[in-house]
Design a protein around this motif. Structure first.
Motif, PDB file in Angstrom:
ATOM      1  N   PHE A  51      57.505  24.635  36.849  1.00  0.00           N
ATOM      2  CA  PHE A  51      56.494  24.277  37.849  1.00  0.00           C
ATOM      3  C   PHE A  51      56.412  25.297  38.979  1.00  0.00           C
ATOM      4  CE2 PHE A  51      56.499  20.042  35.898  1.00  0.00           C
ATOM      5  CZ  PHE A  51      55.136  19.780  35.909  1.00  0.00           C
ATOM      6  N   ASP A  52      57.503  25.973  39.283  1.00  0.00           N
ATOM      7  CA  ASP A  52      57.451  27.041  40.285  1.00  0.00           C
ATOM      8  C   ASP A  52      56.502  28.130  39.825  1.00  0.00           C
ATOM      9  OD1 ASP A  52      58.427  28.396  42.733  1.00  0.00           O
ATOM     10  OD2 ASP A  52      59.305  29.808  41.299  1.00  0.00           O
ATOM     11  N   ALA A  53      56.648  28.551  38.572  1.00  0.00           N
ATOM     12  CA  ALA A  53      55.748  29.565  38.016  1.00  0.00           C
ATOM     13  C   ALA A  53      54.313  29.043  37.964  1.00  0.00           C
ATOM     14  CB  ALA A  53      56.223  29.976  36.623  1.00  0.00           C
ATOM     15  N   TYR A  54      54.149  27.786  37.562  1.00  0.00           N
ATOM     16  CA  TYR A  54      52.817  27.184  37.438  1.00  0.00           C
ATOM     17  C   TYR A  54      52.095  27.160  38.785  1.00  0.00           C
ATOM     18  CZ  TYR A  54      49.413  23.343  37.285  1.00  0.00           C
ATOM     19  OH  TYR A  54      48.282  22.573  37.420  1.00  0.00           O
ATOM     20  N   PHE A  55      52.752  26.670  39.830  1.00  0.00           N
ATOM     21  CA  PHE A  55      52.107  26.571  41.141  1.00  0.00           C
ATOM     22  C   PHE A  55      51.789  27.946  41.713  1.00  0.00           C
ATOM     23  CE2 PHE A  55      53.423  22.130  41.271  1.00  0.00           C
ATOM     24  CZ  PHE A  55      52.394  21.550  42.009  1.00  0.00           C
ATOM     25  N   LYS A  56      52.682  28.901  41.522  1.00  0.00           N
ATOM     26  CA  LYS A  56      52.429  30.246  42.049  1.00  0.00           C
ATOM     27  C   LYS A  56      51.242  30.900  41.350  1.00  0.00           C
ATOM     28  CE  LYS A  56      57.109  31.316  43.617  1.00  0.00           C
ATOM     29  NZ  LYS A  56      58.369  32.066  43.335  1.00  0.00           N
ATOM     30  N   ILE A  57      51.217  30.804  40.043  1.00  0.00           N
ATOM     31  CA  ILE A  57      50.104  31.398  39.298  1.00  0.00           C
ATOM     32  C   ILE A  57      48.784  30.751  39.702  1.00  0.00           C
ATOM     33  CG2 ILE A  57      49.082  31.617  36.991  1.00  0.00           C
ATOM     34  CD1 ILE A  57      51.963  31.902  35.918  1.00  0.00           C
ATOM     35  N   LEU A  58      48.776  29.433  39.792  1.00  0.00           N
ATOM     36  CA  LEU A  58      47.556  28.714  40.161  1.00  0.00           C
ATOM     37  C   LEU A  58      47.081  29.134  41.549  1.00  0.00           C
ATOM     38  CD1 LEU A  58      45.885  26.463  38.696  1.00  0.00           C
ATOM     39  CD2 LEU A  58      46.971  24.831  40.241  1.00  0.00           C
ATOM     40  N   TYR A  59      48.021  29.287  42.475  1.00  0.00           N
ATOM     41  CA  TYR A  59      47.654  29.657  43.843  1.00  0.00           C
ATOM     42  C   TYR A  59      47.129  31.085  43.912  1.00  0.00           C
ATOM     43  CZ  TYR A  59      47.817  30.420  48.834  1.00  0.00           C
ATOM     44  OH  TYR A  59      47.469  30.722  50.126  1.00  0.00           O
ATOM     45  N   TYR A  60      47.855  32.023  43.306  1.00  0.00           N
ATOM     46  CA  TYR A  60      47.450  33.425  43.405  1.00  0.00           C
ATOM     47  C   TYR A  60      46.150  33.700  42.653  1.00  0.00           C
ATOM     48  CZ  TYR A  60      52.193  34.294  45.128  1.00  0.00           C
ATOM     49  OH  TYR A  60      53.357  34.277  45.851  1.00  0.00           O
ATOM     50  N   VAL A  61      46.016  33.112  41.474  1.00  0.00           N
ATOM     51  CA  VAL A  61      44.874  33.422  40.611  1.00  0.00           C
ATOM     52  C   VAL A  61      43.613  32.693  41.067  1.00  0.00           C
ATOM     53  CG1 VAL A  61      43.957  33.212  38.268  1.00  0.00           C
ATOM     54  CG2 VAL A  61      46.316  33.957  38.619  1.00  0.00           C
ATOM     55  N   ILE A  62      43.750  31.452  41.515  1.00  0.00           N
ATOM     56  CA  ILE A  62      42.561  30.671  41.860  1.00  0.00           C
ATOM     57  C   ILE A  62      42.324  30.617  43.373  1.00  0.00           C
ATOM     58  CG2 ILE A  62      41.451  28.410  41.702  1.00  0.00           C
ATOM     59  CD1 ILE A  62      42.865  27.955  39.086  1.00  0.00           C
ATOM     60  N   THR A  63      43.260  30.035  44.109  1.00  0.00           N
ATOM     61  CA  THR A  63      43.033  29.811  45.544  1.00  0.00           C
ATOM     62  C   THR A  63      42.937  31.112  46.314  1.00  0.00           C
ATOM     63  OG1 THR A  63      44.280  27.749  45.372  1.00  0.00           O
ATOM     64  CG2 THR A  63      43.818  28.568  47.581  1.00  0.00           C
ATOM     65  N   GLN A  64      43.952  31.959  46.188  1.00  0.00           N
ATOM     66  CA  GLN A  64      43.962  33.176  46.993  1.00  0.00           C
ATOM     67  C   GLN A  64      42.832  34.123  46.601  1.00  0.00           C
ATOM     68  OE1 GLN A  64      47.410  36.063  47.125  1.00  0.00           O
ATOM     69  NE2 GLN A  64      47.844  34.893  48.979  1.00  0.00           N
ATOM     70  N   ARG A  65      42.554  34.205  45.302  1.00  0.00           N
ATOM     71  CA  ARG A  65      41.444  35.064  44.861  1.00  0.00           C
ATOM     72  C   ARG A  65      40.114  34.540  45.385  1.00  0.00           C
ATOM     73  NH1 ARG A  65      40.973  36.374  38.546  1.00  0.00           N
ATOM     74  NH2 ARG A  65      42.918  37.452  39.058  1.00  0.00           N
ATOM     75  N   SER A  66      39.944  33.220  45.358  1.00  0.00           N
ATOM     76  CA  SER A  66      38.719  32.630  45.882  1.00  0.00           C
ATOM     77  C   SER A  66      38.577  32.893  47.374  1.00  0.00           C
ATOM     78  CB  SER A  66      38.719  31.118  45.612  1.00  0.00           C
ATOM     79  OG  SER A  66      37.662  30.485  46.292  1.00  0.00           O
ATOM     80  N   ASN A  67      39.682  32.709  48.120  1.00  0.00           N
ATOM     81  CA  ASN A  67      39.656  32.987  49.561  1.00  0.00           C
ATOM     82  C   ASN A  67      39.273  34.440  49.838  1.00  0.00           C
ATOM     83  OD1 ASN A  67      42.458  30.838  50.648  1.00  0.00           O
ATOM     84  ND2 ASN A  67      40.394  30.348  49.936  1.00  0.00           N
TER      85      ASN A  67
END
Length: 524
Positions: free
Chosen positions: A200-216
């Protein structure tokens, strides 16, 4: 006359000194969670009280702001989880739902923030700020705003660290002893729980960097064409004010620029008034406070679990004050309860129900003997502040890590929804009300208060410190080390090569005499 002249000079010097040291502070809190802002609001008001000029971007304007406190109010289809979440036992689906909720709100909050005209005007006018306070939660969009304003950043949290925050501060996340924000296990996880954390650590980081941070990053690019990568800006954050303390969450491996200020929002308890005050004062056996925070609806609790709580209330001699953020008790699902259980809810000598309660004043009252809680960080630190033992029933988010901290520190015990029965709940409440347990909590609370500076003064100091030393970044060197160096992969690779060469050499040396001996035998 001389005395009057001297007094005037002193007043003038004081005014000039205060005005010269007053800072212009921008505070950006784009997440619409009320439970988050209730905490940071105390710090913002204290900064204003100290004489600093404070501009606050949030969803929650002050009703009676100080003269030097200015609101920029965000508006839009905010999707904060206030009075809307179901009470259900921990499962992987709820963790995944939480991850997408964080992703969705992180994207939306950025769009609402940057589309605000007053926010845009701050950048257009090149408004000068000495420091910017930015919430570290599910979006880094505000870091782009701080970059455009050319101001140093102080990060602020109201909880333990999110998975994607460790790297930017150069902190190593080790699943064997570091609590994970969304999972059980605390600092003593089982093998299975360690496996969970890695995944889940890998899952949350990937989701944040790829989706949230890229969108921001893309949303920022619509307004400004010179914003550096947000992760680079995140590494430039001067310090992080983290809402925890080692007396509760145990010692961590935090660098010097991660400052523990847990409990800074807890104000002095005031006397209880009106019907609530009378209800509490007349509780001969004391009061047990029940609250599952501002996000969960009591009406969504499974009926058998609600019945277990009501049966516990009926059996114990204490009175109960319950934060009841739900539908009326004369409507479903409460009308489906047995009549004797419904009568408990309407017994005004036994139970006090209200959609809003002065939580700090209740926990600070000497008649409050226990707190049945969902283990939110705000209520947990308030309980520790006043030395009230906790029965924690964590449901999701950081509550799972907080619940483990409550139990490990000795502040209270945990009981999960799946295990909630009348017998288990009564046992848990009686356990935390034992004299020995309460004494342990009292000593823990004493240690919590024993600090060089109060949490609030510490938070103010480091905010001012950042403004005074804006040209320096005191982050850990670990934040700038490449990943392969951070984990010594290059060193490990060299050792592997050396080991292979040694093994190969040994084999060659050991095999050579055998071949020679075999050759001699054939000749003979």
């Amino acid at each position: 006359m001389r005395h009057m002249t001297f007094l005037c000079v002193c007043v003038l010097v004081t005014i000039l000194t205060c005005s010269s040291s007053a800072l212009k502070i921008l505070s950006v809190f784009p997440y619409p969670g009320k439970s988050h802002f209730i905490v940071v609001r105390v710090l913002l008001r204290e900064l204003a009280r100290k004489g600093h000029d404070v501009t606050v971007i949030s969803y929650y304007p002050e009703k009676n702001p100080p003269q030097n406190y200015h609101d920029i109010v965000l508006s839009g289809e905010s999707i904060a989880a206030e009075d809307s979440l179901s009470i259900e036992d921990f499962n992987y689906m709820s963790v995944i739902q939480t991850s997408f909720y964080l992703t969705l709100t992180g994207k939306e909050n950025c769009e609402i923030l940057l589309s605000n005209k007053e926010v845009q005007d701050l950048v257009k006018r090149k408004t000068k700020f000495d420091v910017v306070l930015v919430e570290q939660f599910n979006s880094d969009c505000a870091l782009g705003l701080a970059y455009k304003l050319n101001a140093p950043v102080v990060g602020v949290t109201t909880h333990i660290m999110m998975p994607w925050h460790y790297n930017r501060y150069g902190i190593s996340y080790n699943p064997s002893y570091v609590s994970f924000h969304f999972l059980k296990g605390g600092t003593k996880p089982t093998l299975y729980q360690r496996l969970e954390r890695v995944v889940f650590d890998a899952y949350f980081k990937i989701l944040y960097y790829v989706i949230t941070q890229r969108s921001n990053q893309n949303v920022l690019a619509k307004y400004y064409n010179d914003i550096p990568p947000l992760e680079d800006l995140a590494r430039e954050i001067k310090c992080l004010l983290i809402s925890q303390h080692f007396t509760l969450t145990s010692s961590g491996l935090y660098p010097a620029n991660v400052i523990e200020v847990g409990g800074y929002h807890v104000e002095k308890a005031r006397p209880l008034n009106g019907d609530l005050g009378k209800f509490v004062e007349e509780a001969d056996a004391g009061v047990i406070y029940i609250s599952f925070g501002s996000t969960f609806m009591i009406s969504t609790m499974p009926q058998d679990k609600l019945e277990a709580i009501l049966e516990t209330i009926a059996e114990l001699p204490q009175r109960f004050v319950w934060r009841w953020n739900s539908v009326a008790i004369d409507k479903p699902p409460f009308t489906e309860l047995r009549s004797e259980l419904r009568s408990i809810l309407t017994n005004k000598r036994k139970v006090y129900l209200s959609a809003w309660l002065p939580q700090v004043d209740l926990l600070g009252h000497p008649k409050t003997v226990a707190f049945f809680s969902h283990a939110g960080m705000g209520g947990t630190t308030e309980s520790l502040h006043f030395g009230v033992p906790v029965v924690a029933m964590p449901i999701l988010g950081d509550q799972l890590a907080n619940g483990a901290s409550i139990e490990e520190s000795g502040l209270g015990v945990q009981i999960f929804l799946n295990d909630l029965t009348k017998e288990n709940l009564i046992h848990a409440i009686k356990n935390v009300m034992e004299p020995g347990f309460r004494e342990r909590v009292r000593q823990l609370s004493k240690a919590w208060h024993d600090r060089p500076l109060s949490p609030l003064d510490t938070a103010v100091y480091w905010t001012e410190y950042t403004a005074r030393n804006a040209n320096f970044t005191f982050r850990s060197a670990a934040a700038d080390v490449p990943l392969y160096q951070f984990y010594n992969l290059d060193v490990a690779f060299i050792f592997v090569i050396i080991f292979v060469i040694l093994i190969a050499t040994c084999k060659i040396l050991l095999c050579r005499p055998k071949k020679q001996a075999t050759t001699k035998k054939k000749r003979s």
